[in-house]
Design an enzyme around this catalytic site. Structure first.
Site, mmCIF file in Angstrom:
data_model
loop_
_atom_site.group_PDB
_atom_site.id
_atom_site.type_symbol
_atom_site.label_atom_id
_atom_site.label_comp_id
_atom_site.label_asym_id
_atom_site.label_seq_id
_atom_site.Cartn_x
_atom_site.Cartn_y
_atom_site.Cartn_z
ATOM 1 C CG ASP A 94 -6.204 27.127 11.765
ATOM 2 O OD1 ASP A 94 -6.884 28.172 11.251
ATOM 3 O OD2 ASP A 94 -5.221 26.670 11.294
ATOM 4 C CB SER A 95 -6.432 31.494 15.885
ATOM 5 O OG SER A 95 -5.281 31.049 16.234
ATOM 6 N N GLY A 97 -2.841 31.192 14.354
ATOM 7 C CA GLY A 97 -1.768 31.167 15.128
ATOM 8 C C GLY A 97 -0.609 30.155 14.513
ATOM 9 N N GLY A 218 1.255 23.483 20.243
ATOM 10 C CA GLY A 218 2.706 23.624 20.237
ATOM 11 C C GLY A 218 3.358 22.294 20.214
ATOM 12 C CG ASP A 268 -6.379 19.411 13.442
ATOM 13 O OD1 ASP A 268 -5.871 19.911 12.687
ATOM 14 O OD2 ASP A 268 -5.996 19.725 14.848
ATOM 15 C CB CYS A 306 -10.280 -1.152 4.540
ATOM 16 S SG CYS A 306 -10.914 0.467 4.365
ATOM 17 C CB CYS A 308 -13.090 2.561 2.544
ATOM 18 S SG CYS A 308 -11.576 2.396 1.607
ATOM 19 C CB CYS A 311 -10.886 -1.298 0.533
ATOM 20 S SG CYS A 311 -9.294 -0.516 1.265
ATOM 21 C CG HIS A 337 -7.676 3.391 2.304
ATOM 22 N ND1 HIS A 337 -8.232 2.160 2.981
ATOM 23 C CD2 HIS A 337 -6.291 3.492 2.873
ATOM 24 C CE1 HIS A 337 -7.357 1.615 3.674
ATOM 25 N NE2 HIS A 337 -6.500 2.274 3.847
#
Length: 379
Positions: A94-95, A97, A218, A268, A306, A308, A311, A337
């Site tokens: 990101d910048s 901002g 925004g 994100d 799940c 993962c 789990c 998780h």
């Protein structure tokens, strides 16, 4: 040729959501996608190997924070962020901002840029479009973001109009200052708050500059979900269909699905690791606060549906014990998780788009997750 390219594969007949491929200098990744956030060149408590294992394609790092620590010159000396953090897939920076928004008590916005107080030691700092490009060029990310102002919610139409116009002028300055256009793609950020006319003006300004991709900024700054969805409905059609669309800072499961339905390709958010550190996990059956006493003798996985690492190997009772005792391993397990949950959710979204049933998938998911209930707990 631009280093960032978007390939549209299919549009869902039921919802209009897009299935595509984002091509970057460090690999090609299917969209819609969730990008884990590694603010300081690390996704908190997780290794790059673990992120690969769960299928992460692009991760996000923070220009402002890396500028302060360790400094962009050091990252450049290390060979760029990819080398520095041992990540050979995509990176978006990101910048800075957003810090204009989040550090509001420390800053002053002028036409030339933003005067900051360093949140770590109080030193005076100045961040401009040119400086943001210099830092991101040194970091060497695949995708850079133009320097913008992220206004608060709510804001008056007049304030937002001035902010949009400044963001457009800053976007032009970013393009001029970008030193590595053949190696790093620069995205413009559409602002305008909840005002349709200002979103239209911002989109027109930025599309005329022909960025290789566009973000909707925004949002997720305190507005109701209905406002965010309404803004997306009138903003995404203003953006080129042949370029990626990125919704910044959004990561709750309902908003990922609703955003994809409204034409967003990239998301994100720090949400999965942040709530994981506080002992909250996302499951196929809704939100679970693992610190609660009722899980002290619960020897089932966090999420029975799940597969993962967490789990497959550990119980709610054990993870609750670790979190209650402030053991780092507990935070690692909940963070793993949660990030896995969102990455796999987007895999399911992509499959639903392939099969023209994303609307049905949304209904089933919201019902199962409890989003359709009155006063449903969100994140």
């Amino acid at each position: 040729m631009t280093p960032i390219r978007y390939e549209l594969i299919k549009t869902c007949k039921q919802t209009g959501a897009r299935l595509g491929i984002l091509h970057t200098p460090h690999g090609s990744f299917e969209t819609p996608m969730f990008m884990p956030v590694g603010t300081l060149a690390t996704v908190k408590t997780l290794s790059p190997e673990e992120l690969k294992e769960m299928g992460a394609g692009v991760i996000l790092s923070n220009t402002y924070h890396l500028w302060l620590r360790p400094g962009h010159e050091i990252v450049k000396e290390a060979g760029g962020l990819h080398s520095f953090m041992n990540w050979d897939r995509g990176i978006l920076t990101d910048s800075g901002g957003f810090q204009v928004f989040s550090l509001s008590e420390f800053r002053r916005i002028e036409e030339e840029g933003v005067y900051f107080r360093n949140h770590l030691n109080g030193d005076k700092l100045f961040l401009s479009p040119e400086k943001a490009m210099e830092i991101q060029n040194a970091l060497g990310s695949d995708i850079m973001m133009a320097f913008d102002e992220c206004p608060p919610y709510p804001a008056t139409h007049e304030y937002m109009r001035r902010s949009v116009e400044r963001t457009s002028r800053w976007a032009e300055r970013c393009l001029k200052a970008h030193q590595r256009p053949n190696e790093q793609g620069l995205f413009g950020i559409v602002q305008g708050g909840e005002f349709e006319d200002l979103r239209k003006q911002s989109a027109q300004d930025l599309v005329s500059l022909d960025f290789p991709g566009y973000a909707v900024g925004g949002l997720s700054v305190g507005e109701p979900k209905e406002v965010m969805n309404r803004v997306l409905e009138f903003t995404t059609p203003l953006l080129p269909a042949n370029k990626p669309r990125y919704l910044m800072g959004v990561g709750s499961p309902d908003s990922l699905i609703d955003g994809a339905i409204r034409g967003i390709d990239m998301f994100d958010c720090v949400l999965p690791t942040r709530i994981g550190r506080n002992g909250t996990v996302m499951t196929s059956e809704g939100r679970v606060v693992i610190k609660n006493a009722k899980y002290a003798r619960d020897f089932t996985p966090l999420d029975p549906n799940c597969d993962c690492y967490t789990c497959r190997n550990y119980t709610r009772a054990y993870i609750r014990h670790l979190i209650k005792c402030d053991e780092t391993f507990g935070i690692r397990l909940t963070s793993y998780h949660n990030v896995y949950f969102l990455i796999k959710l987007m895999e399911r979204v992509r499959q639903a788009i392939r099969e023209d049933r994303l609307g049905d998938f949304r209904e089933q998911f919201f019902e199962q997750y409890g989003f359709n209930k009155p006063n449903a707990k969100n994140f």
